[in-house]
Design a protein around this motif. Structure first.
Motif, PDB file in Angstrom:
ATOM      1  N   UNK A   1       0.975  -1.363   0.089  1.00 53.27           N
ATOM      2  CA  UNK A   1       0.318  -0.018   0.068  1.00 53.27           C
ATOM      3  C   UNK A   1       0.753   1.158  -0.430  1.00 53.27           C
TER       4      UNK A   1
ATOM      5  N   UNK B   1       0.820   9.486 -11.364  1.00 48.77           N
ATOM      6  CA  UNK B   1       0.649   7.515 -12.575  1.00 48.77           C
ATOM      7  C   UNK B   1      -0.050   6.775 -11.225  1.00 48.77           C
ATOM      8  N   UNK B   2      -1.544   5.995 -11.452  1.00 48.28           N
ATOM      9  CA  UNK B   2      -2.538   5.605 -11.077  1.00 48.28           C
ATOM     10  C   UNK B   2      -1.440   4.008 -10.501  1.00 48.28           C
ATOM     11  N   UNK B   3      -2.202   4.174  -9.632  1.00 51.34           N
ATOM     12  CA  UNK B   3      -1.273   2.344  -9.268  1.00 51.34           C
ATOM     13  C   UNK B   3      -1.670   1.122 -10.359  1.00 51.34           C
TER      14      UNK B   3
ATOM     15  N   UNK C   1      -4.529  -0.899 -10.324  1.00 50.31           N
ATOM     16  CA  UNK C   1      -6.006   0.268  -9.143  1.00 50.31           C
ATOM     17  C   UNK C   1      -7.163  -0.672  -9.699  1.00 50.31           C
ATOM     18  N   UNK C   2      -6.619  -0.966 -11.011  1.00 50.77           N
ATOM     19  CA  UNK C   2      -7.759  -0.867 -12.162  1.00 50.77           C
ATOM     20  C   UNK C   2      -8.329  -2.955 -11.300  1.00 50.77           C
TER      21      UNK C   2
ATOM     22  N   UNK D   1      -7.900  -3.689  -8.449  1.00 52.63           N
ATOM     23  CA  UNK D   1      -8.798  -3.709  -7.574  1.00 52.63           C
ATOM     24  C   UNK D   1     -10.464  -3.477  -7.300  1.00 52.63           C
ATOM     25  N   UNK D   2     -10.367  -2.149  -8.401  1.00 58.39           N
ATOM     26  CA  UNK D   2     -12.013  -1.479  -7.945  1.00 58.39           C
ATOM     27  C   UNK D   2     -12.641  -2.718  -8.714  1.00 58.39           C
ATOM     28  N   UNK D   3     -11.598  -3.512  -9.657  1.00 61.23           N
ATOM     29  CA  UNK D   3     -12.982  -4.663 -10.223  1.00 61.23           C
ATOM     30  C   UNK D   3     -13.103  -6.186  -9.197  1.00 61.23           C
ATOM     31  N   UNK D   4     -11.823  -5.904  -8.327  1.00 62.82           N
ATOM     32  CA  UNK D   4     -12.471  -7.146  -7.375  1.00 62.82           C
ATOM     33  C   UNK D   4     -11.587  -8.475  -7.515  1.00 62.82           C
ATOM     34  N   UNK D   5     -10.324  -8.467  -8.458  1.00 64.04           N
ATOM     35  CA  UNK D   5     -10.183  -9.396  -8.880  1.00 64.04           C
ATOM     36  C   UNK D   5      -8.833  -9.658  -8.133  1.00 64.04           C
TER      37      UNK D   5
ATOM     38  N   UNK E   1      -4.812 -10.495  -3.642  1.00 57.15           N
ATOM     39  CA  UNK E   1      -3.872 -10.664  -2.346  1.00 57.15           C
ATOM     40  C   UNK E   1      -3.988 -12.329  -2.150  1.00 57.15           C
TER      41      UNK E   1
ATOM     42  N   UNK F   1       0.160  -9.392  -3.405  1.00 50.81           N
ATOM     43  CA  UNK F   1      -0.626  -7.757  -2.864  1.00 50.81           C
ATOM     44  C   UNK F   1      -0.677  -8.069  -1.634  1.00 50.81           C
TER      45      UNK F   1
ATOM     46  N   UNK G   1       1.127   9.437  -5.095  1.00 49.92           N
ATOM     47  CA  UNK G   1       1.115   8.394  -3.888  1.00 49.92           C
ATOM     48  C   UNK G   1       1.706   9.665  -3.024  1.00 49.92           C
TER      49      UNK G   1
END
Lengths: 166, 726
Positions: free
Chosen positions: B65, B194-196, B199-200, B202-206, B209, B393, B627
């Motif tokens: 993070x 720069x976006x992480x 992120x994509x 993460x926001x789609x629940x792939x 972790x 992650x 970040x």
């Protein structure tokens, strides 16, 4: 044992002989193989497990499978329409909201339920709707700004207009 | 496995597999020096440029993070002059012989990787320029690389990197002395937002972790440890538990080097996590507490306060603090207290492991994955090369995952059961079995001369010891602890209280508590002298100089003064505030980062609202501005969350707070706006995961004093009835 059927992200699911006491969270993660919904506390305190039940946000760690019978469940995996992200998801990427990212599925599910019922929320509306979702990295300010952005707010009293770092 | 094979590809195999250019470089084991880029492509770390002009860059360090999965590849891409849109980032396999130290801890990733990663990118760029020069038969110094291509102005020719890959991959990398690094004014990517890279997903629940890992025939495990650290299993109704629905196995494990290794306990494996947890309710264990912790925080605290008022063993004695205090124009004293804390990352400890015969494969959210692999090998009786550790992650680190106890548990359970296992800790497991931030107490005496200058500092530090000889892990006070070396007469005495509570690194170890103590007491002194606190701090720093403590880590007082002065301007420090409002200032140097922070608060009836925090930091040049600011905002908020409401108390060695209902982390409505400014003159970047946290709480505590006249000396503030204004 049970003959619970439900719909998950638009697909009919028959829970067969699953334990009706099993929290929906574990059914999603361990049985259906949908790990996007996260385990954080198990007592409905952190919101990492938030999903939609008939469109309303619920804490799936504390919802027995039996209580989801015949319901339509949407998880983070079902939030986008195929590869077409929602405005919220796009805003999350544009504002680089995640740090570790672990809570963000739950945050997005709470936020999308908020926007569904309140398309132009104020800061106070957002705080109220999002207070059940913990972020251990403290990305709260960007979450709030991203919700405003997705709502198309141009003059909301969010961080950008007040000069703070996002 | 494929990734591990991948890094051992030879040049020929790689060309055969698609003609990519693979660049070798070496990461030194510790920061500072660099080594010559090796010509042996089989022994080094990689970036790959493919014939289509795209590139893959390995992210070598664990992502907790803090953003290194994006920031480290940005450094490579900058020197490579590769457009970011054409970069794919892949998490590197764990292979420290190839990549150097792969650890997320101590805010070291950027600092240690800066030099070698720039050289990696620049080496590749040099090869591509050389390839272009040979293609066109022109001097290499006329070939300019930029934006993914090499061009030759005189002849108007240009070739994309992809078109140069084959020829470039046959070239020998130039010697280090010929590698040119960019000047800062040539940066196009570094310092931007720069976006992480995840992120994509993460926001789609792939599944990213540790806890998301899935394997065929996976069994789900829970592990029940003694409620007091060090307890072991005397008896348990294993046979009964085995008959419960879904349970596939249950057994007792004996401790092996606890608490950082394997704690003794009972494992229950089932077809789902839920069945294991439900079966756990039927588990009856008779614990043997003979060797277990018996601590009570209440007793430690009251004993500590009593001892703090007496004298202790001298730890540091610069000048003559006793005499300075005796001859001071004004002397004040106060006691400060802070509690034990849990890390509470939102992703509970977990590990997926498959131990089969003489091999172990592990998926773990670990900040020290290589160490986790070697501990796993040891507990399983395997050789280190029989263990493959995959980086995942990580859903929050904060220092908790520097330790690999959950990895050791998972492999021990998998080996014993003979099946692949995902072990998931409950939140209660997590908070009851932490390696806690140690609590501590300080009795301070400070002297002021006739001009209101700090003339003497005396601190009796009471801390915990697990071995009776030295402070428990991260419970000590190091040389150079603020304000040592800034005040001529400085004395620290230490008293150790025996404690069986295991402790460990918590975000900005040591500093996270000591900054509260020193900054609070310094403000008491400047207030007693009726001095402006900003001027008082600048005076304390004295002339610009580099302090030298250990391994070149000492503070530069010039940089310290610069952030203090800058945050003063940024916050309009010293202006008159309305009744009930106040400004507070604090400074801390930790993990080679300089942070001065000003908080503005509104206070009424023990209710606090943090209206705004201004944070000015100097960590050298910023890599990913998005970040970097995010880390500062998060660190400040984390510091305030902890300050207000968090503590782990113990009774009979057992944590009393084991879930979020009793560990009230800050929620969105209380999160303050934070305005971040970076001073970036220093040429070398250092890490940002930690140094913005320590000044946050004392800035607010000092602001509360300014607003209300109430001096708060014990954390969490909620203990004395304080709370966030709603």
């Amino acid at each position: 044992m049970s003959n619970i059927s439900l719909s998950v992200n638009g697909k009919a699911v028959s829970a067969g002989n699953a334990d009706p006491e099993m929290p929906l969270l574990w059914y999603l993660r361990d049985v259906l193989g949908l790990p996007g919904t996260k385990f954080g506390c198990g007592i409905g305190q952190c919101g990492a497990c938030t999903v939609h039940l008939n469109g309303s946000p619920v804490k799936s760690c504390s919802l027995p499978l039996a209580a989801a019978a015949d319901a339509e469940i949407t998880t983070i995996e079902g939030l986008a329409e195929g590869s077409q992200l929602t405005a919220l998801q796009e805003a999350w990427i544009e504002l680089d909201v995640p740090q570790c990212g672990y809570c963000q599925a739950g945050q997005l599910m709470s936020a999308s339920a908020l926007l569904a019922s309140n398309p132009k929320p104020t800061d106070a509306d957002i705080d109220g709707a999002m207070a059940g979702n913990l972020c251990r990295c403290h990305t709260y300010r960007r979450i709030r700004a991203a919700i405003h952005r997705a709502a198309g707010a141009t003059n909301a009293a969010d961080d950008q207009s007040s000069g703070s770092s996002l | 496995m494929s990734a591990a094979n991948g890094i051992r590809l030879t040049r020929r195999q790689l060309l055969g597999a698609g003609g990519g250019l693979v660049v070798a470089f070496t990461i030194p084991a510790c920061g500072g020096e660099t080594k010559t880029p090796a010509t042996d492509l089989a022994s080094n770390a990689w970036l790959t440029i493919r014939p289509d002009g795209s590139a893959t860059i390995f992210a070598t360090h664990p992502e907790i993070g803090q953003g290194v999965k994006t920031a480290l590849p940005m450094i490579v891409a900058e020197e490579l002059d590769m457009p970011w849109e054409r970069v794919t980032v892949e998490q590197a396999p764990i292979d420290e012989s190839t990549f150097g130290r792969q650890v997320a801890g101590g805010s070291t990733s950027i600092r240690n990787s800066w030099e070698p990663l720039r050289r990696a990118g620049a080496t590749a760029r040099a090869l591509l320029r050389q390839a272009a020069a040979e293609t066109w038969s022109v001097p290499v110094n006329e070939c300019v690389a930029g934006n993914g291509q090499v061009s030759h102005q005189a002849t108007g020719q240009s070739l994309g990197y992809g078109e140069l890959v084959e020829r470039a991959s046959m070239l020998k990398p130039p010697p280090e002395s010929q590698i040119e690094l960019k000047a800062r004014d040539q940066y196009r990517l570094l310092g931007t937002r720069i976006s992480g890279v995840d992120n994509r997903a993460t926001v789609t629940g792939q599944p990213l972790f540790g806890i998301d890992q899935q394997l065929p025939n996976l069994r789900f495990a829970t592990y029940v440890r003694a409620p007091a650290t060090g307890g072991t299993v005397a008896r348990a109704n294993i046979d009964g538990v085995k008959t419960l629905p879904g349970v596939v196995d249950a057994f007792v494990l004996d401790p092996v080097q606890p608490p950082k290794g394997l704690r003794g306990g009972v494992a229950i494996l089932a077809e789902t996590t839920w069945q294991a947890l439900k079966a756990r309710r039927q588990l009856e264990v008779e614990w043997d507490f003979a060797a277990a912790a018996t601590d009570s925080w209440e007793t430690l605290r009251s004993d500590g306060l009593e001892r703090a008022g007496q004298s202790g063993e001298v730890l540091f004695d610069d000048g003559n603090a006793e005499r300075a205090l005796a001859s001071s124009a004004q002397q004040i004293s106060a006691s400060y207290v802070y509690p034990f804390l849990s890390h509470a990352p939102l992703e509970p400890q977990n590990c997926t492991a498959s131990v089969e015969g003489n091999t172990a494969e592990i998926w773990a959210p670990s900040q020290t994955p290589a160490r986790g692999a070697s501990m796993a090998a040891e507990v399983c009786g395997l050789n280190p090369d029989q263990v493959v550790m995959h980086q995942t992650r990580i859903g929050g680190g904060f220092g908790r995952r520097l330790y690999n106890d959950y990895v050791v548990e998972a492999v021990a359970i998998s080996q014993r059961a003979g099946v692949p296992v995902k072990l998931t800790w409950t939140r209660e497991d997590d908070m009851a079995n932490d390696l806690y931030r140690p609590g501590g107490l300080h009795h301070l005496k400070g002297g002021l001369d006739e001009k209101g200058r700090l003339s003497g500092w005396h601190n009796h530090f009471v801390t915990v010891t697990s071995d009776g000889e030295k402070p428990s892990s991260t419970a000590g006070m190091r040389l150079g602890t603020f304000p040592q070396h800034l005040v001529k007469n400085y004395r620290v005495e230490q008293t150790l209280l025996p404690s069986g509570i295991p402790t460990g690194a918590w975000r900005a170890p040591g500093s996270n508590a000591l900054a509260f103590v020193s900054n609070g007491f310094l403000h008491e002194l400047s207030s007693a002298a009726d001095r402006d606190h900003l001027e008082f701090l600048l005076e304390l720093m004295g002339r610009d100089r580099q302090l030298s403590w250990r391994r070149g880590s000492g503070m530069d007082t010039g940089r310290a003064k610069a952030v203090i002065e800058a945050v003063g301007k940024q916050s309009n420090w010293g202006r008159t505030m309305p009744a009930g409002q106040g400004q507070g200032l604090a400074f801390y140097y930790s993990h080679r980062g300089y942070f001065a922070e000003v908080a503005e608060v509104t206070v009424k009836d023990k209710q606090v609202r943090v209206d705004r925090v201004f944070a000015c930091g100097d960590v050298g040049p910023i890599i990913n501005r998005s970040m970097a600011e995010h880390q500062v905002v998060g660190s400040v908020s984390d510091g305030l969350s902890t300050m207000m409401g968090l503590e782990i108390t113990f009774t009979s060695g057992r944590a009393n707070e084991t879930n979020f209902d009793r560990y009230p982390m800050m929620r969105m409505p209380s999160a303050p706006p934070v305005e971040v400014v970076f001073l970036e003159d220093n040429p070398s970047p250092t890490g940002l995961g930690e140094p913005a946290l320590p000044p946050a709480a004392p800035a607010v505590v000092n602001a509360i004093f300014a607003a209300s006249g109430e001096r708060l000396r014990e954390l969490p503030l909620s203990k004395a009835g304080w709370g966030w204004m709603t």
